[in-house]
Design a protein around this motif. Structure first.
Motif, PDB file in Angstrom:
ATOM      1  N   THR A 125       0.805  -1.225   0.000  1.00 52.00           N
ATOM      2  CA  THR A 125       0.000   0.000   0.000  1.00 52.00           C
ATOM      3  C   THR A 125       0.839   1.278   0.000  1.00 52.00           C
ATOM      4  OG1 THR A 125      -0.180  -0.320   2.399  1.00 52.00           O
ATOM      5  CG2 THR A 125      -2.035  -1.037   1.060  1.00 52.00           C
ATOM      6  N   TRP A 203      -5.817  -1.694  -0.851  1.00 55.79           N
ATOM      7  CA  TRP A 203      -6.082  -2.272  -2.162  1.00 55.79           C
ATOM      8  C   TRP A 203      -7.467  -2.891  -2.196  1.00 55.79           C
ATOM      9  CZ3 TRP A 203      -3.443  -1.087  -6.242  1.00 55.79           C
ATOM     10  CH2 TRP A 203      -2.087  -0.746  -6.125  1.00 55.79           C
ATOM     11  N   ASN A 215      -2.193  -6.105   0.980  1.00 57.53           N
ATOM     12  CA  ASN A 215      -2.662  -5.263   2.089  1.00 57.53           C
ATOM     13  C   ASN A 215      -2.008  -5.658   3.422  1.00 57.53           C
ATOM     14  OD1 ASN A 215      -4.549  -3.437   0.890  1.00 57.53           O
ATOM     15  ND2 ASN A 215      -6.032  -5.099   0.683  1.00 57.53           N
TER      16      ASN A 215
END
Length: 277
Positions: A125, A203, A215
């Motif tokens: 991320t 995401w 993630n």
């Protein structure tokens, strides 16, 4: 919660969120530039409004604790076409949410904010912006504004970089990009109900065995996807053409958006790719 505001409530994804969001608050106020849905939920009201109209958006934000912002043109267009709904509209939502004292904005960002990043790089991320289109650039603008509003004004934001959200995976690329409608709901619910988020990027992707993004840095969000595009692999892979490793659309997170000319529909290119598969 007392009140949630949902923008883009008549859109392909926003319409999937109306019922689950209505269960999280006493009042759901849905809004879109389109006319109201044929039937509203018991605790739902609807206001037809243009996202670029700050006065109109500010009026409907009154009393809102949470804003789920899914309103926008969901495809590449000329900059001039995107300016009102995607750029100015994002500003009016954040500014109106701040003026109303809202706690958080949950935003439908997109993989196209980083669409020129390499597919095989294993991004989490924290991957920096690398937009593939004017559309992707509008998502970068909104994400940066969301971070600024958090750091300067204390308005929380969860920016969901949605990948390929369809009822079923549509092509071989979707084996790593697919987000099921069920997981979309789970992601938005987690983004709304998590006690504290600050500024967070997540995401929007299901639990795909071949997922190209992760993630793993944001477990506090409590998003636990259940669906896996691999269940469709046997059907999708035999039908696919042999991939060309020199094709930038194959190598980029944004897929066909990475190669279409600026201002030209990326959704149309994806549909052509799916038809060829």
């Amino acid at each position: 919660m007392k009140k949630i505001v949902l923008t883009g409530a008549c859109g392909a994804l926003g319409s999937k969120l109306r019922e689950p969001l209505s269960k999280l608050a006493d009042e759901l106020l849905s809004t879109d530039i389109a006319e109201a849905p044929a039937k509203l939920l018991e605790n739902e009201s609807f206001v037809q409004a243009d996202l670029a109209d700050l006065a109109a958006i500010e009026a409907l934000m009154q009393g809102a604790e949470m804003v789920v912002h899914f309103g926008a043109i969901p495809d590449e267009r000329s900059f001039e076409e995107l300016l009102g709904p995607n750029y100015i509209g994002a500003y009016t939502v954040w500014e109106a949410a701040h003026r109303a004292g809202a706690r958080r904005v949950v935003y439908a960002s997109s993989v196209h904010a980083v669409g020129l990043q390499e597919t095989m790089a294993g991004h989490d991320t924290d991957v920096p912006h690398r937009p593939d289109s004017f559309y992707g650039l509008s998502k970068c603008f909104a994400e940066d504004m969301a971070k600024m509003f958090w750091e300067k004004r204390g308005l929380e934001a969860v920016c969901l970089r949605i990948m390929s959200c369809t009822p079923e995976p549509q092509n071989a690329r979707a084996l790593h990009t697919w987000l099921s409608h069920g997981d979309l709901v789970r992601l938005v619910e987690a983004s709304v109900t998590t006690p504290v988020t600050g500024f967070t990027v997540a995401w929007g992707v299901s639990a795909n065995s071949r997922a190209s993004v992760s993630n793993h840095k944001i477990p506090f969000l409590g998003y636990h996807p259940r669906d896996n595009a691999e269940d469709w692999a046997d059907r999708l892979l035999p039908a696919s053409k042999t991939p060309d490793p020199s094709d930038r659309a194959q190598r980029s997170l944004g897929g066909p958006f990475a190669v279409v000319p600026l201002g030209e529909s990326g959704v149309a290119a994806i549909k052509r790719m799916s038809a060829q598969d």
